[in-house]
Design a protein around this motif. Sequence first.
Motif, short mmCIF file in Angstrom:
data_model
loop_
_atom_site.label_atom_id
_atom_site.label_comp_id
_atom_site.label_asym_id
_atom_site.label_seq_id
_atom_site.Cartn_x
_atom_site.Cartn_y
_atom_site.Cartn_z
N GLN A 175 -60.98 31.59 10.63
CA GLN A 175 -61.13 30.24 11.16
C GLN A 175 -59.81 29.71 11.73
O GLN A 175 -58.89 29.41 10.97
N PRO A 176 -59.71 29.57 13.05
CA PRO A 176 -58.50 29.04 13.67
C PRO A 176 -58.22 27.60 13.20
O PRO A 176 -59.14 26.83 12.97
N GLY A 177 -56.95 27.28 13.05
CA GLY A 177 -56.54 25.93 12.70
C GLY A 177 -56.57 25.61 11.23
O GLY A 177 -55.98 24.63 10.79
N LEU A 178 -57.23 26.43 10.43
CA LEU A 178 -57.33 26.16 9.00
C LEU A 178 -55.98 26.30 8.30
O LEU A 178 -55.64 25.53 7.41
N HIS A 179 -55.18 27.29 8.73
CA HIS A 179 -53.86 27.53 8.15
C HIS A 179 -52.83 27.58 9.28
O HIS A 179 -52.35 28.64 9.67
N GLU A 180 -52.50 26.40 9.81
CA GLU A 180 -51.53 26.31 10.90
C GLU A 180 -50.11 26.34 10.35
O GLU A 180 -49.81 25.70 9.33
N LEU A 181 -49.24 27.09 11.03
CA LEU A 181 -47.85 27.17 10.62
C LEU A 181 -47.14 25.87 11.00
O LEU A 181 -47.34 25.35 12.10
N LYS A 182 -46.32 25.34 10.08
CA LYS A 182 -45.59 24.08 10.28
C LYS A 182 -44.10 24.35 10.38
O LYS A 182 -43.58 25.23 9.69
N VAL A 183 -43.41 23.58 11.21
CA VAL A 183 -41.96 23.73 11.40
C VAL A 183 -41.24 23.23 10.16
O VAL A 183 -41.55 22.16 9.62
N ARG A 184 -40.27 24.03 9.71
CA ARG A 184 -39.44 23.69 8.55
C ARG A 184 -38.03 23.33 9.00
O ARG A 184 -37.64 23.58 10.13
N LYS A 185 -37.24 22.80 8.08
CA LYS A 185 -35.87 22.38 8.40
C LYS A 185 -35.00 23.54 8.87
O LYS A 185 -34.07 23.34 9.64
N ASP A 186 -35.29 24.74 8.40
CA ASP A 186 -34.47 25.90 8.77
C ASP A 186 -34.83 26.47 10.15
O ASP A 186 -34.28 27.48 10.58
N GLY A 187 -35.77 25.83 10.84
CA GLY A 187 -36.13 26.27 12.18
C GLY A 187 -37.26 27.28 12.23
O GLY A 187 -37.68 27.68 13.31
N MET A 188 -37.77 27.67 11.08
CA MET A 188 -38.89 28.59 11.04
C MET A 188 -40.19 27.79 10.94
O MET A 188 -40.19 26.63 10.54
#
Length: 91
Positions: A37-50
């Motif tokens: 399922q697309p969008g269910l586990h979207e990657l989020k930007v972290r402080k370290d740039g990843m």
Amino acid sequence: MIKRSKLFGNKTRVTFCLPRDTPEGPVSVVGTFNDWQPGLHELKVRKDGMRTVTLRLDPGHYRFRYLASDGVWMDDDHADAVGPQGSELLL
């Protein structure tokens, strides 16, 4: 990149990581653990740039891929294997 750590009991914390801008736009991790399922586990930007997303998974064999905007599919070279149906995790 994939980071793993064993949790109490039989679960494993799996963190999927990608650079902030490669590829551009939103990216989800999809696979057998979320019925693709697309969008269910979207990657989020972290402080370290990843960009990351973390899941707690039971022991097993999982297939997954990253899905970026415009329908771009990507495999993860840091997976346990990469086959014709995508990246594979063995937990």
